[in-house]
Design an enzyme around this catalytic site. Structure first.
Site, short mmCIF file in Angstrom:
data_model
loop_
_atom_site.label_atom_id
_atom_site.label_comp_id
_atom_site.label_asym_id
_atom_site.label_seq_id
_atom_site.Cartn_x
_atom_site.Cartn_y
_atom_site.Cartn_z
CG ASN A 78 -46.83 -30.17 -21.96
OD1 ASN A 78 -46.24 -31.17 -21.58
ND2 ASN A 78 -47.66 -29.49 -21.18
CB VAL A 85 -44.30 -25.78 -27.95
CG1 VAL A 85 -43.72 -26.37 -26.67
CG2 VAL A 85 -43.81 -26.54 -29.15
CB CYS A 86 -47.95 -25.25 -23.57
SG CYS A 86 -48.21 -24.39 -22.02
CG LEU A 87 -40.83 -24.03 -23.72
CD1 LEU A 87 -40.70 -25.37 -22.99
CD2 LEU A 87 -39.88 -24.00 -24.92
CG LEU A 121 -50.72 -26.38 -25.78
CD1 LEU A 121 -49.72 -26.14 -26.89
CD2 LEU A 121 -51.65 -25.18 -25.66
#
EC number: 2.3.2.23
Length: 154
Positions: A78, A85-87, A121
Site C-alpha cells: 500500500n 500511501v493508499c490510505l 499501490l
C-alpha cells in the site's frame, strides 16, 4: 477553529499521548503545515525497524485532508517507491473535517501492521502477499533490516 490553532492543539495532543507506535513527532520550525514523525510498527515483518513519515497539511485543513509520505523506504503493497500511501481515511472522497490527525496516524499504523492487498499501490507486492505470504514476509523483513531507521528505546 483556524487551521494553525487546530494543528497546534493536535500536535500538542499527539506529543502528550506518548503513543508507542508514533514517536518523535514534530512540526517544521518554519512551517506548522509540515510534520514529521516515526512510525514504530508492532507486527512482523516491520517490527524490527522504524519508518520516518512526513505529514503535509493543506492551507485549507481541516476542510481538505493531509497528505502522508514515507521518507524511509518500506516493502509494503500500500506504499509506493516514492513513499506515497493508499490510505482511505485521507482520500478526498472519504475525508471528514472532524477527523483528527491521531485518527489518521492510527489508521496508518493499522495499515502497516495489516496490509490491504485489495487496494495496492504496488500490485506485484500485493500479489506476493496473497500468493506466497512466507516469501513476502521474508522479503519485507530483509528490506526492513536494510532500509529502516533504528527503533527508539522504550
Amino acid at each position: 477553529m483556524t487551521a494553525p490553532r487546530r494543528l497546534r492543539k493536535e500536535l500538542s495532543d499527539l506529543q502528550g499521548n506518548a503513543l508507542k507506535s508514533f514517536r518523535d513527532i514534530k512540526a517544521d520550525d518554519d512551517n506548522l503545515l509540515r510534520w514529521t514523525g516515526l512510525i514504530v510498527p508492532d507486527n512482523p515483518p516491520y517490527n524490527k525497524g522504524a519508518f520516518r513519515i512526513e505529514i503535509n497539511f493543506p492551507a485549507e485543513y481541516p476542510f481538505k485532508p493531509p497528505k502522508i509520505n514515507f521518507k524511509t523506504r518500506i516493502y509494503h503493497p500500500n506504499i509506493d517507491e516514492k513513499g506515497q500511501v493508499c490510505l482511505p481515511i485521507i482520500s478526498t472522497e472519504n475525508w471528514k473535517p472532524a477527523t483528527r490527525t491521531d485518527q489518521v496516524v492510527q489508521a496508518l499504523v493499522d495499515l502497516i501492521n495489516d496490509p490491504e492487498p485489495e487496494h495496492p499501490l504496488r500490485a506485484e507486492l500485493a500479489e506476493e502477499f496473497l500468493k506466497d505470504r512466507k516469501k513476502f514476509v521474508k522479503n519485507a523483513e530483509d528490506y526492513t533490516k536494510k532500509h529502516s531507521e533504528k527503533r527508539p528505546a522504550d
